[in-house]
Every structure is written in structure tokens, then in C-alpha cells.
Design an enzyme around this catalytic site. Structure first.
Site, PDB file in Angstrom:
ATOM      1  N   MET A 101       4.722   2.166   9.964  1.00  0.00           N
ATOM      2  CA  MET A 101       3.499   2.080  10.785  1.00  0.00           C
ATOM      3  C   MET A 101       2.639   0.983  10.172  1.00  0.00           C
ATOM      4  SD  MET A 101       3.058   6.152  11.248  1.00  0.00           S
ATOM      5  CE  MET A 101       4.130   6.418   9.852  1.00  0.00           C
ATOM      6  N   ASP A 109       6.983   8.092   5.814  1.00  0.00           N
ATOM      7  CA  ASP A 109       5.941   7.460   6.623  1.00  0.00           C
ATOM      8  C   ASP A 109       5.210   6.383   5.830  1.00  0.00           C
ATOM      9  OD1 ASP A 109       6.010   8.867   9.201  1.00  0.00           O
ATOM     10  OD2 ASP A 109       5.563  10.639   7.991  1.00  0.00           O
ATOM     11  N   HIS A 132      12.233  11.899   6.191  1.00  0.00           N
ATOM     12  CA  HIS A 132      11.395  10.974   6.962  1.00  0.00           C
ATOM     13  C   HIS A 132      10.280  10.461   6.055  1.00  0.00           C
ATOM     14  CE1 HIS A 132       9.735   9.447  10.783  1.00  0.00           C
ATOM     15  NE2 HIS A 132       8.550   9.801  10.323  1.00  0.00           N
ATOM     16  N   GLY A 183      -0.727   8.172  12.114  1.00  0.00           N
ATOM     17  CA  GLY A 183      -1.706   7.984  11.053  1.00  0.00           C
ATOM     18  C   GLY A 183      -1.860   9.193  10.142  1.00  0.00           C
ATOM     19  N   PHE A 184      -1.634  10.366  10.707  1.00  0.00           N
ATOM     20  CA  PHE A 184      -1.898  11.579   9.927  1.00  0.00           C
ATOM     21  C   PHE A 184      -0.904  12.681  10.277  1.00  0.00           C
ATOM     22  CE2 PHE A 184      -5.763   9.225  10.687  1.00  0.00           C
ATOM     23  CZ  PHE A 184      -6.240   9.043   9.392  1.00  0.00           C
ATOM     24  N   GLY A 185      -0.612  13.504   9.275  1.00  0.00           N
ATOM     25  CA  GLY A 185       0.149  14.712   9.534  1.00  0.00           C
ATOM     26  C   GLY A 185      -0.775  15.791  10.073  1.00  0.00           C
ATOM     27  N   GLY A 186      -0.195  16.855  10.562  1.00  0.00           N
ATOM     28  CA  GLY A 186      -0.971  18.033  10.935  1.00  0.00           C
ATOM     29  C   GLY A 186      -1.741  17.932  12.241  1.00  0.00           C
ATOM     30  N   ASP A 242       8.268  12.717  16.846  1.00  0.00           N
ATOM     31  CA  ASP A 242       7.495  12.771  15.596  1.00  0.00           C
ATOM     32  C   ASP A 242       6.033  13.109  15.876  1.00  0.00           C
ATOM     33  OD1 ASP A 242       6.395  12.345  13.095  1.00  0.00           O
ATOM     34  OD2 ASP A 242       6.892  10.204  13.004  1.00  0.00           O
ATOM     35  N   GLY A 243       5.606  14.260  15.356  1.00  0.00           N
ATOM     36  CA  GLY A 243       4.193  14.628  15.422  1.00  0.00           C
ATOM     37  C   GLY A 243       3.974  15.973  16.076  1.00  0.00           C
ATOM     38  N   GLY A 244       3.466  16.920  15.279  1.00  0.00           N
ATOM     39  CA  GLY A 244       3.111  18.223  15.836  1.00  0.00           C
ATOM     40  C   GLY A 244       4.290  19.091  16.212  1.00  0.00           C
ATOM     41  N   SER A 265       9.166  15.344   7.078  1.00  0.00           N
ATOM     42  CA  SER A 265       8.328  14.216   6.660  1.00  0.00           C
ATOM     43  C   SER A 265       7.669  14.508   5.319  1.00  0.00           C
ATOM     44  CB  SER A 265       7.248  13.953   7.705  1.00  0.00           C
ATOM     45  OG  SER A 265       6.259  13.110   7.140  1.00  0.00           O
ATOM     46  N   GLY A 312       6.416  17.601   9.494  1.00  0.00           N
ATOM     47  CA  GLY A 312       5.743  17.507   8.195  1.00  0.00           C
ATOM     48  C   GLY A 312       5.075  18.816   7.846  1.00  0.00           C
ATOM     49  N   MET A 365       6.581   8.839  19.497  1.00  0.00           N
ATOM     50  CA  MET A 365       5.452   9.490  18.823  1.00  0.00           C
ATOM     51  C   MET A 365       4.851  10.537  19.752  1.00  0.00           C
ATOM     52  SD  MET A 365       5.285   8.331  15.801  1.00  0.00           S
ATOM     53  CE  MET A 365       3.888   9.389  15.392  1.00  0.00           C
ATOM     54  N   HIS A 414       9.824   5.132   8.517  1.00  0.00           N
ATOM     55  CA  HIS A 414       9.008   4.892   9.718  1.00  0.00           C
ATOM     56  C   HIS A 414       7.871   3.948   9.330  1.00  0.00           C
ATOM     57  CE1 HIS A 414       6.158   6.947  12.891  1.00  0.00           C
ATOM     58  NE2 HIS A 414       6.421   5.693  13.188  1.00  0.00           N
ATOM     59  N   MET A 431       2.400   3.586   5.896  1.00  0.00           N
ATOM     60  CA  MET A 431       1.187   3.221   6.648  1.00  0.00           C
ATOM     61  C   MET A 431       0.400   2.187   5.864  1.00  0.00           C
ATOM     62  SD  MET A 431      -0.104   6.958   7.888  1.00  0.00           S
ATOM     63  CE  MET A 431       1.039   8.205   8.464  1.00  0.00           C
TER      64      MET A 431
END
Ligand code: DX5
Ligand code: ZN
Length: 223
Positions: free
Chosen positions: A70, A37, A35, A144-147, A177-179, A10, A199, A139, A68, A39
């Protein structure tokens, strides 16, 4: 279903002043998709990029752009991203008034259609579109946020999704997607995910290519 894990780094976690370099680096290192993102500050509490940057990325990337969305109201703006060169366009089930129609318009434009679910949205809400999508994006954080940290309940959701697909004879590729990092990769791969978005665990590492390939290897070891 493929027994390979595809990696979709990402660019949200890349240096936005040097996006072309990030894309070139990760592509040369073997990324399968990039990827992207998008938003809007409404559907999610953050704003990132829009069609002009997607268009710019499409000029530097040879690998597919995995966009993606959002955003609210993808019904009326999805065409912008198709025109900008998106190869895969994923919309959120929570954000489309006419999900079936949006999917139809992505397919009609010759792109691959994806549908995404927030962590609180039942996977069963997809049962009437599973047959017409190429990809389901689960998800594993609130978007909304990376990390952010991976939500463990995602594993159970991936299993339910696999069962639902089998029941319906549908075989969309499953993306998560995420973490995601090398510790989480085997768990999601074992539960049915075949495209891993990462990401922070790629672009915030000293050697993004090595980090990406370590995540892929960890996932493939579980297959
Ligand atoms: C979150 C985005 C993700 C994000 C993932 O809303 O959809 O794609 O960039 O970032 P990490 O891998 O850092 O959780
Ligand atoms: Zn994403």
C-alpha cells in the site's frame, strides 16, 4: 478454481515485538500464506514495515509471504520487496503509473503477481491486466488499518470480478482483505473469493489458530 479456502492471516494485528512467534504459531496451525501489510504514510494514512522486516519474516516463515504494497511509486521500489523474499507481491492499481510494467517485473523475478483495488475503484479497471496476474486482491475496507468493518458492497464487486474473469478466460485467484471473520467468510467465498486475509479476527483472539480455522471452515461450508 480451487474449492479450498486459503487463509492469509495479516501480521498487522500481531504483536510487533514478537513477530517470529506469531508466524510460527499460525504456520504450525495451518495458515496458507502470511499476509504482510506494507504502508508508506502517503498512499495510506499509516506506516508499518518495509523491506528489512519482510526479509526478517522470510527467514522465519516457510509458508509464502503475501506482501501487500500500500505504497505510492511501487514502480520504482517493487524490487526491494522481491529481493527481501516476497513470494506474492500485490500492488495497487491506484498507485502505479505503469501497472503493466510492474506486474511484468514481479513475474520476471519469479514471484506471483497480484493487483489490488480500493473499494471505490471499478473492478473493470483490471480488464487489461487480468490475463497476466496470478491474484486479484479486493479490498473490503479502505486500506490503512486493521480492525475496520467489512464493506457489504464488496460482495457485488466480487461477483462482477468473477464474471469479468469468466468473460476474459482469466483465472486469477481472488483474495479479499478487510473485516473478514467467520460471519463474513461464507458470503465472500460464495461470491468467488478463495484467499481470505484476516488480521483482527485471528491475532486479536485468545486462540488465533482456532479462530483462523473457524473462518476457513465457515468459508468452505459455503462452497
Ligand atoms: C488494511 C490491510 C489489511 C488488514 C486487515 O489496510 O490491508 O490486511 O490488516 O485487518 P482486519 O482483518 O483486521 O480488517
Ligand atoms: Zn492487506
Amino acid at each position: 478454481m480451487t474449492d479450498r479456502i486459503l487463509m492469509a492471516p495479516s501480521i498487522l494485528s500481531a504483536d510487533f515485538t514478537r513477530l517470529a512467534e506469531a508466524v510460527e504459531l499460525i504456520e504450525a496451525g495451518g495458515a496458507d500464506y502470511i499476509h504482510v501489510d506494507v504502508m508508506d504514510g502517503h498512499f495510506v494514512p499509516n506506516m508499518t514495515i518495509g523491506p528489512p522486516v519482510v526479509k526478517a519474516l522470510s527467514r522465519v516463515a516457510s509458508m509464502p509471504l503475501d506482501v501487500h504494497l500500500m505504497i505510492d511509486n511501487a514502480d520504482s521500489t517493487v524490487q526491494w520487496y522481491l529481493d527481501a523474499g516476497a513470494d506474492i507481491v500485490t500492488v495497487h492499481v491506484e498507485a502505479c503509473d505503469h501497472l503493466h510494467r510492474v506486474i511484468q517485473s514481479i513475474v520476471a523475478a519469479g514471484a506471483k503477481a497480484g493487483v489490488s483495488l480500493n473499494p471505490a475503484t471499478p473492478v473493470e479497471s483490471l480488464q487489461d491486466v487480468l490475463a497476466i496476474v496470478d491474484l486479484v486482491l479486493v479490498m473490503s475496507v479502505n486500506p490503512g488499518f486493521g480492525g475496520q468493518s467489512f464493506i457489504p458492497h464488496t460482495i457485488e464487486r466480487l461477483r462482477r470480478l468473477s464474471a469479468l474473469c469468466a468473460e476474459q478466460g482469466a483465472s486469477p485467484i481472488v483474495e479479499v482483505d478487510g473485516g473478514i471473520d467467520a460471519t463474513i467468510a461464507p458470503l465472500v467465498a460464495e461470491a468467488g473469493a478463495r484467499v481470505l486475509v484476516a488480521g483482527n479476527a485471528v491475532f486479536c483472539q485468545e486462540d488465533p489458530v482456532a479462530a483462523m480455522n473457524a473462518i476457513r471452515a465457515a468459508g468452505e461450508a459455503a462452497l
